[in-house]
Design an enzyme around this catalytic site. Sequence first.
Site, PDB file in Angstrom:
ATOM      1  N   LYS A 122      29.916  -2.867  38.821  1.00 13.92           N
ATOM      2  CA  LYS A 122      29.555  -2.352  40.346  1.00 13.92           C
ATOM      3  C   LYS A 122      30.881  -3.153  41.217  1.00 13.92           C
ATOM      4  O   LYS A 122      31.352  -4.130  41.135  1.00 13.92           O
ATOM      5  CB  LYS A 122      28.355  -3.241  40.825  1.00 13.92           C
ATOM      6  CG  LYS A 122      27.836  -2.981  42.188  1.00 13.92           C
ATOM      7  CD  LYS A 122      26.580  -3.500  42.603  1.00 13.92           C
ATOM      8  CE  LYS A 122      26.085  -3.434  43.942  1.00 13.92           C
ATOM      9  NZ  LYS A 122      24.685  -3.552  44.315  1.00 13.92           N
ATOM     10  N   SER A 166      21.329  -0.849  45.501  1.00 19.72           N
ATOM     11  CA  SER A 166      22.654  -0.541  45.804  1.00 19.72           C
ATOM     12  C   SER A 166      23.454  -0.353  44.694  1.00 19.72           C
ATOM     13  O   SER A 166      24.415   0.222  44.761  1.00 19.72           O
ATOM     14  CB  SER A 166      23.002  -1.588  46.662  1.00 19.72           C
ATOM     15  OG  SER A 166      23.489  -2.850  46.069  1.00 19.72           O
ATOM     16  N   SER A 204      18.035  -4.161  43.979  1.00 21.00           N
ATOM     17  CA  SER A 204      19.237  -3.396  43.819  1.00 21.00           C
ATOM     18  C   SER A 204      19.695  -3.492  42.498  1.00 21.00           C
ATOM     19  O   SER A 204      20.539  -2.508  42.087  1.00 21.00           O
ATOM     20  CB  SER A 204      20.317  -4.090  44.798  1.00 21.00           C
ATOM     21  OG  SER A 204      19.973  -3.983  46.150  1.00 21.00           O
TER      22      SER A 204
END
Length: 562
Positions: A175, A255, A279
């Site tokens: 990420k 996210s 997330s």
Amino acid sequence: MRNTFFLFILIFVFSCKDSKSLDISKPAEETEIAETEVDSLITNESTSDLSAISTKDFRDFKVLDSENLAKAEIWSLISPQMSGFKEADYNRLKPLVLEQDITTLQKHIAEGKFNYQELTKFYLYRIREFDRENRLSLNSVIAINPNVIKQAYKLDEVDDYDEIHPIHGMPILLKDNVNASDMVTTAGALALKDNFVEDAFIVSQLKSKGALILGKANLSEWAYFFCGDCPSGYSAIGGQTLNPYGRRIFDTGGSSSGSGVSVSANFCAAAIGSETAGSILSPASQNSTVGFKPTVGLVSRSGIVPISSTLDTAGPITKNVMDNAILLDAIFGEDTSDAKTIYAIWEPGFYYEKIKDASLKGKRFGAPKRLLQDTLYANALKVLKQQGAVIVEIDEEKLGLPNFLRLLNLDMKKDLPAYMEGYANKDIMLRTVSDVMNFNLKDSLKTMPYGQNLFKGIADDNGDDNYLERIKDTLKTNGKQYFDIPMKANNLDGFLSINNYHAAFAAVAEYPALTVPMGYTSKGEPKGLTFIGKRLQEKQLLEWAYVYEQASKARVAPKDYN
């Protein structure tokens, strides 16, 4: 590090129409619990604290393809290195790699069917073919490591496959809030477009075991705690990430959207996500993958762009439970620079070596009564019972999470400057949330097409340290009691949820949670069965999820990406 449905699912209005994505024969008639019903499961919530978070329909996109990052820019350094890898090579490897677990990939490599360099090029070929600027674009990858092919070549020199960690040679996406050398770490924001940095602690952990850092995955900008009026999966740098089971139909989750999507679409062997409250669980479940939010402190947070030093953690997203155990085994470890670090004495292999011996016989799981109307959940409980588990229907505790948003405000207000000072590129002068907001105002169409309302809330929050500590104490107490009271009263081993429905309570309790695919709605939307346990019960969660996964075989790859 933000939940798919805008931090917690309590206020997200969920609707999906006309799915054309997943072709599953004989879809069962079902009853679904919509996200709008979930708020009734968690009573006494201080909804005024959530008023800044949007209920915008996630299909209302202002931006799809990034206006700040072109496909050619991503591939300028790596494509010349791919010149010898042709479509015929890709097609030869496809049945050997697609949907295969890490153990099988390592077996193929040991048998000489392909090597680490070819495996790396296979994933790179797929990303270049599918991910951007075409009719199947997912916008899940934000950067490619320009040195990954050379690094894979060096790993091919291994001659004793019995002595390596299973993560050795596996191409991993991070990420893009996780620092890694050779690439910029942006958190999706133009303000960090020049943030070239050293490896985060967990990246060093991965590299020490031979993992290959393939590149960076897109994310909800600033781990979603930025705009409030934007879809999950959007960032100014990466554009809008889309769900492979229904592009522009189903939410990607957030996210860690790019991590969930890229794993599901077979763009990498596995990925790293991060979570504050949902997330990892959210994008993992939304994209039919396995996502693990570990006990806070088991996995280092140093060198990761933060929201909350109280709640943040990194964790693995994979196609299956065994791979998840392998990746967790590769990244956990004591980091003395992390104030919440846990000194875990587990030897290498602790999380995966005996997972196939796991059993659910006699294990007792709490199932919230209001979730039982969800057909997929009810079917998952039947599978668990068939494996010997005992399902106890429970009433949930009448506890809320007051001032949750203010906890995030006050943590990020101090944690972002700490990251910028200690881990960001020294040439970047921005330090505070207000600095970033002022930067964005210089070209708002490129930097914040959906606004920056959540950042404004952070800047305007004047709570002091004493107030923050009181919020933390209340939230942690409520979170732990939410699980501990029914678990003690019913002698439970674990708690069963759906997707990220109870992510906020697990977050404030700092308890681990793992989601595993449990099937698809009649419209083709993925859902996950989520196991929640007590502190440092990661091994048990992996074992329970593994038994369920092997019995249910629920995951089906997205058909347009096979």
